[in-house]
Design an enzyme around this catalytic site. Structure first.
Site, PDB file in Angstrom:
ATOM      1  N   ARG A 193      -6.990   3.271   5.637  1.00 42.62           N
ATOM      2  CA  ARG A 193      -5.587   3.675   5.562  1.00 42.62           C
ATOM      3  C   ARG A 193      -5.455   5.174   5.317  1.00 42.62           C
ATOM      4  O   ARG A 193      -4.638   5.839   5.963  1.00 42.62           O
ATOM      5  CB  ARG A 193      -4.855   2.878   4.479  1.00 42.62           C
ATOM      6  CG  ARG A 193      -4.744   1.399   4.813  1.00 42.62           C
ATOM      7  CD  ARG A 193      -4.171   0.599   3.682  1.00 42.62           C
ATOM      8  NE  ARG A 193      -5.017   0.757   2.496  1.00 42.62           N
ATOM      9  CZ  ARG A 193      -4.620   0.584   1.250  1.00 42.62           C
ATOM     10  NH1 ARG A 193      -3.379   0.235   0.986  1.00 42.62           N
ATOM     11  NH2 ARG A 193      -5.454   0.724   0.244  1.00 42.62           N
ATOM     12  N   ASN A 209      -3.031  -2.651   4.619  1.00 44.06           N
ATOM     13  CA  ASN A 209      -3.986  -3.746   4.713  1.00 44.06           C
ATOM     14  C   ASN A 209      -3.193  -5.023   4.911  1.00 44.06           C
ATOM     15  O   ASN A 209      -2.153  -5.212   4.293  1.00 44.06           O
ATOM     16  CB  ASN A 209      -4.809  -3.862   3.433  1.00 44.06           C
ATOM     17  CG  ASN A 209      -5.819  -2.745   3.280  1.00 44.06           C
ATOM     18  OD1 ASN A 209      -6.203  -2.103   4.245  1.00 44.06           O
ATOM     19  ND2 ASN A 209      -6.255  -2.513   2.060  1.00 44.06           N
TER      20      ASN A 209
END
Length: 102
Positions: free
Chosen positions: A30, A48
């Site tokens: 990320r 996620n």
């Protein structure tokens, strides 16, 4: 200037500690995606997903969106991308940054 928006989902070793086996710490997918998106000046988000994948949306000039998708398809150093799903979706007018969602 025409914008495009793409929804994506990344399959493989893409989340910290959620692979079986091996557990790979420090994937940082990320953060990697947000850093590249900011460099390219595109907006959107990444998070996620509960199933162990990483998903998100990218919006910007078509060539910059494609550039980021190529980076996402490769991933950061400790990631192992097996598959990248992507689909075009409607743009969002009010978006101004690229964020990591929790």
């Amino acid at each position: 200037m025409a914008l495009t928006r793409v929804r994506f989902k990344v399959h493989g070793t893409v989340q910290d500690g959620l692979t079986s086996p091996p557990i790979v710490p420090g994937v940082s997918f990320r953060a990697f995606t947000q850093k590249r998106a900011t460099e390219y000046g595109v907006t959107g988000w990444v998070q996620n997903s509960p199933d162990g994948r990483v998903e998100g949306e990218i919006q910007g000039e078509p060539d910059l969106v494609q550039k980021l998708l190529k980076d996402v398809d490769k991933g950061p150093r400790h990631a192992h991308v097996v598959k990248l799903e992507k689909s075009d979706i409607d743009i969002q007018e009010d978006e101004t940054s690229f964020e990591i969602r929790r």
